[in-house]
Structures are given as structure tokens and as C-alpha cells.
Design an enzyme around this catalytic site. Structure first.
Site, PDB file in Angstrom:
ATOM      1  N   HIS A 191       0.849  -1.201   0.000  1.00 51.38           N
ATOM      2  CA  HIS A 191       0.000   0.000   0.000  1.00 51.38           C
ATOM      3  C   HIS A 191       0.884   1.250   0.000  1.00 51.38           C
ATOM      4  O   HIS A 191       0.663   2.193  -0.766  1.00 51.38           O
ATOM      5  CB  HIS A 191      -0.915  -0.028   1.234  1.00 51.38           C
ATOM      6  CG  HIS A 191      -1.579   1.278   1.541  1.00 51.38           C
ATOM      7  ND1 HIS A 191      -0.903   2.348   2.101  1.00 51.38           N
ATOM      8  CD2 HIS A 191      -2.851   1.706   1.349  1.00 51.38           C
ATOM      9  CE1 HIS A 191      -1.727   3.363   2.230  1.00 51.38           C
ATOM     10  NE2 HIS A 191      -2.920   3.006   1.789  1.00 51.38           N
ATOM     11  N   ASN A 192       1.894   1.253   0.861  1.00 48.38           N
ATOM     12  CA  ASN A 192       2.759   2.437   0.961  1.00 48.38           C
ATOM     13  C   ASN A 192       3.580   2.658  -0.301  1.00 48.38           C
ATOM     14  O   ASN A 192       3.864   3.794  -0.663  1.00 48.38           O
ATOM     15  CB  ASN A 192       3.679   2.327   2.181  1.00 48.38           C
ATOM     16  CG  ASN A 192       2.931   2.606   3.465  1.00 48.38           C
ATOM     17  OD1 ASN A 192       1.709   2.556   3.489  1.00 48.38           O
ATOM     18  ND2 ASN A 192       3.647   2.881   4.534  1.00 48.38           N
TER      19      ASN A 192
END
Ligand code: NDP
Length: 476
Positions: A191-192
Site C-alpha cells: 500500500h505504501n
């Protein structure tokens, strides 16, 4: 005394807001921060003001903290990732009882999480390596939550995590069981990585409008707001437009006074290393990390800007360039998401996690930083599909076919005018590599064999059979 439903160790930005969130959902919460929490300005402010009248109890010692929790105890650790998490776990262990659950809500490395899981399970406790996204507002109002680790712990505490999570438009929680081992933190790391790429793509489009098209912040704001009503709608675009409107006291734009030196806390680097280890091309993530590193060369850039000139100013049609840029942003963002799903699919295969990509896309639909209308479409598309390769799916392949001319135009015009667009151009280079039936890697294989006798495969022989330019190896 009534026992608390959940304990939170760590009263930084995330810990405070998760505590308030749990309390708002009707759970009794015990909190603890290292040292005497009341000595800490932020924690003190939190405990004296924000907790007033709420079922949030602060303990003065770890033993009291653990003692205030109902069985099996559920303790969220919300501290700095790395050694601090190990230290906190070691502090808690003497007070735990069989079946108690530790939930690490920080950005821990997935390999550390796998190690902690084994250790805690070997002692009779359970562990959830829990990715949490949404920043301080998400933590307070409902983050996207990615829990993995001990399934038994999920059975015991899933109701609580789902209660505090964001909800999608149908009211379903953006939190579900991810899988075993450190998979929850792997998914958060991915996600990051996507977050890094999307932020870089938007920063490049801002630079394109500002330096290439000569637009002021108000004009850029109105373009971004218009984009945010269509297929580019996203949380990051919305906050970027908002940021451009923030003024200094003298009425000038704040953005122009912010130092152009981007920081990173390590998940971008971890993700780049991991994706290289897994042999997955996460090129937009690497470029986003690289661009932050270049931004950090403040004094070097200052010197170089006085040594080197650049190409002349843009003189073309602004409106047509803006239309092309919109297409470039859409296609590049699509590539960033696609690289994220490919990475998770590969990791799932490698570590035998059985990740459900459609479910992960669903978890990211609300509460998290990368939520967007494009992600909602991806979540729909991934349902019932076996392949993680979203670029090949018709809604997206058709969009790229329609938009690639604009994408190429924006990258070309940026290069021709000396505006760096590493994310937009690396996404395009990835796409061109991906759609090429034949790449120049044949020459690389031949070169490798020439100097290192590494061998090459032939197109007219079965894979796995290796040949050499010369049977002698060296000295040809
Ligand atoms: P903060 O910097 O605001 O707070 C850090 C907390 O960790 C403080 O309570 C601090 O205690 C505690 N801490 C640091 N070192 C130790 C230690 N050795 N032993 C015990 N406690 C320690 O961080 P955040 O709340 O922002 O982040 C917490 C975690 O959540 C991190 O892993 C972060 O990456 C992750 N995260 C953060 C997000 C964000 O938007 N901020 C979003 C998603 C995840 P003290 O006050 O005494 O220094």
C-alpha cells in the site's frame, strides 16, 4: 473494577486517535505510554483534555496496564517500527497469560513480524501483524486495516478491528483477514509503495503545470478540482488541491514556502528491496523513492542549477497539454496499482499466503491513503478473476489504448522542456516493455555469456536448455 476491552501501548499520533476511535465505538480502552505519560506534553494534553468523559484509562505501570484488560487480553502496540516493537513485546511478556493477543499496528517489516509471530506463538500467545492506513484522521474516524498472523487471534478480536475500521459505500468494513505470517504488514508495505508512486505522479503533474505551463497555484487548484470530479478522483488528489489553497498571512501561497526536500521513513526502501528480491518490477515505486532521494540533494541541486542551463520555454497550447497530462496521470496511476497487485500476487506465491487480491482491493476502498475511484474499479474487476494482471483487463486495456497518445505526449514534452517526470516516464517505459513481444534482453544474455559464460536460451529450443557463444567460455 470493570476490565477494558482493549489496551493501547503508545500514545503518539496513531495511538491517541486509535484510542479515541475505539472509545467512540463503545469499547473501554486502557492506554499506556513509556515513561510517565503525564510528563509528555502530547500525551498529557491527550489524557487531560481529549479523554475527558470517555472510557479511556491511563495506567502508570505496565503491570497495571495489563491487569486492567479483560481476557483474553488484546493489546495494540502503536509505537515506532523496528527495535521499539521488540522492546515493548519483551516488556509485556512477563505479564501475559496463555491466549493473550498482541496486535502490532505500526509499519513493521513483514519479516520482523513473521519472527515475532513465531516467538509469541511458541510462548502460548497470539500475534496479529496489523497494517493500518489512513493517517491521523483515518485512525480517529476509521482506517483501512490489514490484519495477518495468528488466525485464532483474528477469531477473538476481528469484531473489534472491523468495528473501528472505515466502511465502504455498502457499510462493509474495510478490514478483513489477510493471511498467515507477516502478510498483513506486507500488504501495508505494498500500500505504501503505491502511495509513494501516486504522490510522486501528482507532484510531477503539479510541476508540469507550474514550471512547464506557467500556471499559478489557483489555476493548478482548479484543474485538480476538476480532475477530482472524474476518473482521477482520489483522496491524494483532493488533499493536493486543498493544500494549494493554503495561504500565508500575507496572502501568498504556503506551498511555495515549503522546502522541496521530501522525507521517507523506510517503507519505500523496504518495498523496493523486497520487490527486487522477489523479481517483480515495481518501477514506479523505485522511481518515487529515487525522486525523494534526489530532492534531498538540496545543496547539490542549488550548485548544479547555476552550472547547467536547460531547454527553452513552452510556447504551445496549454489546454491540449492539460488534456494529455490528465491521460498521463490516469495511465501512470493505473500502472502503479497494477505493480502493487503483481507484487502481492508474487509474494503470496513465494510465501504460500493465499492472498485474496480482490478482498485486499476492497479493504483499500475506504479509510486508506490510496483510496480512489480507480481503485474501486480495480476492486470490481478483480472479483472472480484469477489473474492479478489488471492492465490486461478490458476496462483498463481499453482506457490505456485510448489514452496512451496523451501519456506519450506529456512525457515527451516534459523531457523536451527539462521537467523531470520520473514516475510518469518510468510507468510509460514499463508499459512499453510489458507490451513488447520482443525486448533487447537477447543482447544482454549474449553479453553475459560472452564475458561470464552464463549461457543463453534459444527461441527455437525448449526453455531451460542453455547454449554458449563459445564452448571454451573465456577468451573468445
Ligand atoms: P509517533 O512518532 O507519533 O509516536 C511514536 C510512539 O512510539 C510514541 O508513543 C513513542 O513514545 C513510542 N516509542 C518510540 N520508541 C519507543 C520505545 N523504544 N519504547 C516504547 N515506546 C516507544 O508515531 P505514530 O503514532 O505516527 O506511528 C506509530 C506507528 O504507526 C509507526 O510504526 C508508524 O510507522 C505507523 N503508522 C503511522 C501513520 C501516520 O500517519 N503517522 C500511518 C500508519 C502507520 P514517546 O512518546 O515516549 O516517544
Amino acid at each position: 473494577m470493570n476490565k477494558s476491552d482493549i489496551g493501547i501501548y503508545g500514545l503518539g499520533v496513531m495511538g491517541q486517535n486509535l484510542a479515541l476511535n475505539c472509545s467512540q465505538k463503545g469499547f473501554a480502552v486502557s492506554v499506556y505510554n513509556r515513561r510517565d505519560a503525564c510528563e509528555l506534553t502530547a500525551a498529557n494534553d491527550f489524557l487531560c483534555k481529549k479523554c475527558k468523559g470517555k472510557k479511556i484509562f491511563c495506567s502508570a505501570s505496565i503491570s497495571d496496564f495489563v491487569d486492567t484488560l479483560s481476557m483474553p487480553r488484546k493489546i495494540m502496540i502503536v509505537v515506532k517500527a523496528g527495535a521499539a516493537v521488540d522492546e515493548v513485546i519483551e516488556q509485556l511478556i512477563p505479564y501475559l497469560e496463555t491466549g493473550d493477543i498482541i496486535i502490532d499496528c505500526g509499519n513493521s517489516h513483514f519479516r520482523d513480524s513473521a519472527r515475532r509471530l513465531s516467538r509469541l506463538e511458541s510462548l502460548g500467545y497470539y500475534f496479529i501483524a496489523c497494517g493500518v492506513s489512513g493517517g491521523k484522521d483515518g485512525a480517529l474516524n476509521g482506517p483501512s486495516i490489514m490484519p495477518g498472523g495468528s488466525f485464532r487471534a483474528w477469531e477473538e478480536s476481528g469484531y473489534l478491528l472491523q468495528a473501528i475500521a472505515a466502511k465502504d459505500s455498502d457499510g462493509n468494513p474495510c478490514c478483513d483477514w489477510i493471511g498467515p505470517g507477516g502478510s498483513g504488514h506486507f500488504v501495508k508495505m505494498t500500500h505504501n509503495g503505491v502511495e509513494y508512486a501516486l504522490m510522486q505522479i501528482l507532484a510531477e503533474s503539479y510541476d508540469f503545470m507550474k514550471r512547464l505551463l506557467g500556471m499559478n497555484t489557483d489555476e493548478i487548484n482548479s484543474v485538480m478540482r476538476e480532475w477530482n470530479t472524474g476518473n482521477l478522483q482520489s483522496y491524494l488528489l483532493e488533499i493536493s488541491a486543498d493544500i494549494l489553497l493554503i495561504r500565508e498571512e500575507d496572502g501568498s501561497s504556503l506551498i511555495e514556502n515549503i522546502l522541496d526536500c521530501a522525507e521517507q521513513k523506510g517503507t519505500g526502501k523496504d518495498l523496493s528491496v523486497t520487490s527486487m528480491e522477489l523479481g517483480v518490477p515495481s518501477t514506479t515505486f523505485y522511481e518515487a523513492v529515487g525522486a525523494r532521494v534526489v530532492s534531498g540533494m538540496v545543496s547539490e541541486r542549488n550548485r548544479a542549477s547555476k552550472v547547467f542551463g536547460g531547454p527553452g520555454a513552452f510556447t504551445g497550447d496549454r489546454e491540449s497539454e492539460l488534456r494529455a497530462l490528465k491521460d498521463a496521470v490516469y495511465c501512470s496511476q493505473l500502472v502503479a496499482y497494477a505493480q502493487g497487485f503483481l507484487l502481492m500476487a508474487r509474494a503470496s506465491e513465494e510465501y504460500n499466503w493465499g492472498l485474496d487480491l480482490a478482498m485486499i482491493a476492497h479493504i483499500w476502498k475506504n479509510g486508506c491513503i490510496i483510496r480512489s475511484s480507480l481503485l474501486e474499479e480495480i476492486a470490481e474487476t478483480l472479483k472472480d478473476r484469477r489473474s492479478p494482471d489488471i492492465l490486461l483487463e478490458p476496462p483498463f486495456s481499453e482506457s490505456i489504448n485510448n489514452m496512451q497518445a496523451g501519456w506519450r505526449n506529456s512525457v515527451t514534452i516534459a523531457v523536451n522542456h527539462g521537467i523531470p517526470v520520473p514516475a510518469l516516464s518510468s510507468a510509460l517505459a514499463y508499459f512499453d516493455g510489458y507490451r513488447s513481444e520482443r525486448l533487447p534482453a537477447n543482447l544482454i544474455q549474449a553479453q553475459r555469456d560472452y564475458f561470464g559464460f552464463h549461457g543463453y536460451e534459444r527461441i527455437d529450443k525448449p526453455r531451460g536448455t542453455f547454449f554458449h557463444l563459445s564452448q571454451e567460455g573465456e577468451g573468445i
